[in-house]
Design a protein around this motif. Structure first.
Motif, PDB file in Angstrom:
ATOM      1  N   MET A   1       0.843  -1.188   0.000  1.00  0.00           N
ATOM      2  CA  MET A   1       0.000   0.000   0.000  1.00  0.00           C
ATOM      3  C   MET A   1       0.876   1.235   0.000  1.00  0.00           C
ATOM      4  SD  MET A   1      -3.186   0.948   2.464  1.00  0.00           S
ATOM      5  CE  MET A   1      -2.244   1.165   3.978  1.00  0.00           C
ATOM      6  N   LYS A   2       0.446   2.245  -0.747  1.00  0.00           N
ATOM      7  CA  LYS A   2       1.223   3.481  -0.868  1.00  0.00           C
ATOM      8  C   LYS A   2       0.503   4.624  -0.151  1.00  0.00           C
ATOM      9  CE  LYS A   2       3.167   4.204  -4.806  1.00  0.00           C
ATOM     10  NZ  LYS A   2       3.363   4.575  -6.234  1.00  0.00           N
ATOM     11  N   VAL A   3       1.222   5.282   0.758  1.00  0.00           N
ATOM     12  CA  VAL A   3       0.680   6.392   1.542  1.00  0.00           C
ATOM     13  C   VAL A   3       1.387   7.675   1.123  1.00  0.00           C
ATOM     14  CG1 VAL A   3       0.327   7.332   3.856  1.00  0.00           C
ATOM     15  CG2 VAL A   3       0.230   4.845   3.496  1.00  0.00           C
ATOM     16  N   LEU A   4       0.624   8.747   0.941  1.00  0.00           N
ATOM     17  CA  LEU A   4       1.206  10.076   0.741  1.00  0.00           C
ATOM     18  C   LEU A   4       0.977  10.881   2.017  1.00  0.00           C
ATOM     19  CD1 LEU A   4       2.458  12.392  -0.847  1.00  0.00           C
ATOM     20  CD2 LEU A   4       0.187  12.864  -1.821  1.00  0.00           C
ATOM     21  N   MET A   5       2.085  11.318   2.662  1.00  0.00           N
ATOM     22  CA  MET A   5       2.006  12.088   3.907  1.00  0.00           C
ATOM     23  C   MET A   5       2.440  13.521   3.618  1.00  0.00           C
ATOM     24  SD  MET A   5       3.192  13.543   6.790  1.00  0.00           S
ATOM     25  CE  MET A   5       2.081  13.958   8.124  1.00  0.00           C
ATOM     26  N   VAL A   6       1.590  14.490   3.950  1.00  0.00           N
ATOM     27  CA  VAL A   6       1.859  15.888   3.638  1.00  0.00           C
ATOM     28  C   VAL A   6       1.871  16.703   4.924  1.00  0.00           C
ATOM     29  CG1 VAL A   6       1.188  17.858   2.229  1.00  0.00           C
ATOM     30  CG2 VAL A   6       0.569  15.535   1.494  1.00  0.00           C
ATOM     31  N   ASP A   7       3.009  17.334   5.210  1.00  0.00           N
ATOM     32  CA  ASP A   7       3.117  18.165   6.419  1.00  0.00           C
ATOM     33  C   ASP A   7       4.346  19.042   6.266  1.00  0.00           C
ATOM     34  OD1 ASP A   7       3.451  19.108   9.193  1.00  0.00           O
ATOM     35  OD2 ASP A   7       2.022  17.533   9.703  1.00  0.00           O
ATOM     36  N   ASP A   8       4.242  20.312   6.661  1.00  0.00           N
ATOM     37  CA  ASP A   8       5.402  21.203   6.571  1.00  0.00           C
ATOM     38  C   ASP A   8       6.377  20.995   7.724  1.00  0.00           C
ATOM     39  OD1 ASP A   8       3.428  22.248   8.282  1.00  0.00           O
ATOM     40  OD2 ASP A   8       4.283  24.254   8.155  1.00  0.00           O
ATOM     41  N   ASP A   9       5.998  20.179   8.706  1.00  0.00           N
ATOM     42  CA  ASP A   9       6.856  19.857   9.852  1.00  0.00           C
ATOM     43  C   ASP A   9       7.657  18.599   9.530  1.00  0.00           C
ATOM     44  OD1 ASP A   9       7.975  18.949  12.231  1.00  0.00           O
ATOM     45  OD2 ASP A   9       6.291  19.610  13.448  1.00  0.00           O
ATOM     46  N   ALA A  10       8.981  18.759   9.395  1.00  0.00           N
ATOM     47  CA  ALA A  10       9.829  17.635   8.994  1.00  0.00           C
ATOM     48  C   ALA A  10       9.785  16.496  10.013  1.00  0.00           C
ATOM     49  CB  ALA A  10      11.274  18.099   8.796  1.00  0.00           C
ATOM     50  N   ALA A  23       4.545  -0.576   9.459  1.00  0.00           N
ATOM     51  CA  ALA A  23       3.322  -1.315   9.137  1.00  0.00           C
ATOM     52  C   ALA A  23       3.451  -2.049   7.802  1.00  0.00           C
ATOM     53  CB  ALA A  23       2.131  -0.370   9.093  1.00  0.00           C
ATOM     54  N   GLY A  24       4.588  -1.856   7.118  1.00  0.00           N
ATOM     55  CA  GLY A  24       4.818  -2.543   5.852  1.00  0.00           C
ATOM     56  C   GLY A  24       4.346  -1.772   4.635  1.00  0.00           C
ATOM     57  N   TRP A  25       4.128  -0.461   4.788  1.00  0.00           N
ATOM     58  CA  TRP A  25       3.618   0.342   3.688  1.00  0.00           C
ATOM     59  C   TRP A  25       4.716   1.220   3.097  1.00  0.00           C
ATOM     60  CZ3 TRP A  25      -0.551   2.379   7.523  1.00  0.00           C
ATOM     61  CH2 TRP A  25      -1.428   1.339   7.856  1.00  0.00           C
ATOM     62  N   ASP A  26       4.510   1.623   1.859  1.00  0.00           N
ATOM     63  CA  ASP A  26       5.396   2.552   1.175  1.00  0.00           C
ATOM     64  C   ASP A  26       4.871   3.956   1.426  1.00  0.00           C
ATOM     65  OD1 ASP A  26       7.045   3.938  -0.514  1.00  0.00           O
ATOM     66  OD2 ASP A  26       6.168   3.168  -2.361  1.00  0.00           O
ATOM     67  N   CYS A  27       5.679   4.812   2.046  1.00  0.00           N
ATOM     68  CA  CYS A  27       5.226   6.162   2.397  1.00  0.00           C
ATOM     69  C   CYS A  27       6.042   7.209   1.656  1.00  0.00           C
ATOM     70  CB  CYS A  27       5.329   6.391   3.906  1.00  0.00           C
ATOM     71  SG  CYS A  27       4.685   8.002   4.439  1.00  0.00           S
ATOM     72  N   ARG A  28       5.370   8.040   0.857  1.00  0.00           N
ATOM     73  CA  ARG A  28       5.994   9.177   0.189  1.00  0.00           C
ATOM     74  C   ARG A  28       5.586  10.443   0.930  1.00  0.00           C
ATOM     75  NH1 ARG A  28       7.333   6.804  -4.847  1.00  0.00           N
ATOM     76  NH2 ARG A  28       7.491   4.577  -4.317  1.00  0.00           N
ATOM     77  N   THR A  29       6.476  11.419   1.020  1.00  0.00           N
ATOM     78  CA  THR A  29       6.186  12.618   1.799  1.00  0.00           C
ATOM     79  C   THR A  29       6.326  13.882   0.961  1.00  0.00           C
ATOM     80  OG1 THR A  29       8.482  12.871   2.561  1.00  0.00           O
ATOM     81  CG2 THR A  29       7.011  11.484   3.897  1.00  0.00           C
ATOM     82  N   PRO A  45      -1.335   7.564  -4.813  1.00  0.00           N
ATOM     83  CA  PRO A  45      -1.303   6.767  -3.589  1.00  0.00           C
ATOM     84  C   PRO A  45      -2.654   6.138  -3.266  1.00  0.00           C
ATOM     85  CG  PRO A  45      -1.460   9.090  -3.059  1.00  0.00           C
ATOM     86  CD  PRO A  45      -1.249   9.017  -4.545  1.00  0.00           C
ATOM     87  N   ASP A  46      -2.628   5.158  -2.355  1.00  0.00           N
ATOM     88  CA  ASP A  46      -3.859   4.503  -1.908  1.00  0.00           C
ATOM     89  C   ASP A  46      -4.568   5.298  -0.830  1.00  0.00           C
ATOM     90  OD1 ASP A  46      -3.668   1.861  -3.365  1.00  0.00           O
ATOM     91  OD2 ASP A  46      -1.740   1.888  -2.342  1.00  0.00           O
ATOM     92  N   ASN A  72     -12.264   9.171  -5.069  1.00  0.00           N
ATOM     93  CA  ASN A  72     -12.362   7.998  -4.205  1.00  0.00           C
ATOM     94  C   ASN A  72     -11.208   7.784  -3.238  1.00  0.00           C
ATOM     95  OD1 ASN A  72     -14.839   7.110  -5.480  1.00  0.00           O
ATOM     96  ND2 ASN A  72     -13.578   6.539  -7.246  1.00  0.00           N
ATOM     97  N   VAL A  73     -10.028   8.327  -3.525  1.00  0.00           N
ATOM     98  CA  VAL A  73      -8.885   8.049  -2.654  1.00  0.00           C
ATOM     99  C   VAL A  73      -9.181   8.557  -1.240  1.00  0.00           C
ATOM    100  CG1 VAL A  73      -7.685  10.200  -3.253  1.00  0.00           C
ATOM    101  CG2 VAL A  73      -6.382   8.241  -2.400  1.00  0.00           C
ATOM    102  N   PRO A  74      -8.954   7.750  -0.203  1.00  0.00           N
ATOM    103  CA  PRO A  74      -9.235   8.199   1.168  1.00  0.00           C
ATOM    104  C   PRO A  74      -8.273   9.311   1.595  1.00  0.00           C
ATOM    105  CG  PRO A  74      -9.052   5.797   1.049  1.00  0.00           C
ATOM    106  CD  PRO A  74      -8.544   6.344  -0.247  1.00  0.00           C
ATOM    107  N   VAL A  75      -8.814  10.334   2.249  1.00  0.00           N
ATOM    108  CA  VAL A  75      -8.013  11.444   2.760  1.00  0.00           C
ATOM    109  C   VAL A  75      -8.241  11.551   4.264  1.00  0.00           C
ATOM    110  CG1 VAL A  75      -7.628  13.931   2.732  1.00  0.00           C
ATOM    111  CG2 VAL A  75      -8.072  12.719   0.583  1.00  0.00           C
ATOM    112  N   LEU A  76      -7.156  11.442   5.023  1.00  0.00           N
ATOM    113  CA  LEU A  76      -7.192  11.563   6.480  1.00  0.00           C
ATOM    114  C   LEU A  76      -6.506  12.859   6.879  1.00  0.00           C
ATOM    115  CD1 LEU A  76      -7.445  10.581   9.449  1.00  0.00           C
ATOM    116  CD2 LEU A  76      -5.328   9.289   9.092  1.00  0.00           C
TER     117      LEU A  76
END
Length: 233
Positions: A1-10, A23-29, A45-46, A72-76
């Motif tokens: 699963m591919k996660v896109l994480m967006v935050d200006d805080d490094a 958790a075994g996921w691929d995370c792009r930031t 991303p998923d 459709n992509v989930p946004v948290l």
């Protein structure tokens, strides 16, 4: 699963990336809104984990732009703003969930899993409800016969290898839909080939040489740069 994480805080980006990778996921930031929008259309991303308070382009605006290209992509939303008004705004822009900082790492994982599970179930239900394309169908000057593994253009057969036929047939079965390289490899070869040396671009080039009047300026099998390929006739 591919996660896109967006935050200006490094430090927050590193924390979420570590949680996802454990958790075994691929995370792009991405560190900002503009970067996030560009990365989204490149990576597809998923699930998207999205901070609200960012300079220039905030998380609400990023979510709005994402919804313009993917409903459709989930946004948290992951934010320090915990007011009910902020949550209402987040959901009105198309968010699916809202988690307040500081958060429990295990809860973040559970929420991401729940969002993706719900999204995939909804997609499967939609596919089940959609009418199946017949084994033989026409599209523009082309006729596709899945049983015979045959493609005709203007009544004349197009000589294709089995994989070329599968790729062209799959794209033609979803006319106008843009499909990425990884999506096509997983569909036609299997998930285990995603890290292999399969070049969709080579298959596309060979197919174009057989179906296009001018392969350099394709009229049917088109490239959507940075996203994937589509077939229209």
């Amino acid at each position: 699963m591919k996660v896109l994480m967006v935050d200006d805080d490094a430090s927050m980006r590193r924390l979420v990336q570590t949680v996802c990778e454990e958790a075994g996921w691929d995370c792009r930031t991405a560190a900002g809104g503009e970067e996030a929008c560009a990365l989204f259309q490149r990576e597809w991303p998923d699930v998207v984990v999205l901070d609200v308070m960012m300079p220039k382009v905030d998380g609400f605006e990023v979510c709005r732009r994402i919804r313009e290209v993917d409903e459709n992509v989930p946004v948290l939303f992951l934010s320090a703003r915990d007011g009910i008004i902020d949550k209402r705004i987040g959901f009105s822009f198309g968010g699916d969930d809202y988690l307040v900082k500081p958060f429990n790492e295990e809860e973040l994982v559970m929420r991401i899993e729940a969002l993706v599970r719900r999204s995939r179930r909804s997609r499967r239900d939609g596919e089940a409800a959609a009418p199946e394309r017949p084994e033989r169908f026409a599209l523009g000057p082309f006729t596709f016969d899945e049983v015979r593994h045959e493609v005709l253009k203007g009544g004349e057969p197009v000589v294709l290898t089995p994989k070329e036929f599968q790729l062209l047939h799959h794209l033609a079965s979803h006319p106008g839909a843009v499909m990425g390289k990884d999506e096509l490899i997983e569909e036609l070869w299997g998930e285990e080939y995603l890290d292999g040396a399969i070049s969709i671009a080579v298959y596309v080039r060979k197919i174009r040489e057989k179906i296009e009047e001018n392969p350099a300026k394709p009229a049917y099998l088109k490239t959507v740069w940075g996203v994937g390929y589509s077939f229209e006739a």
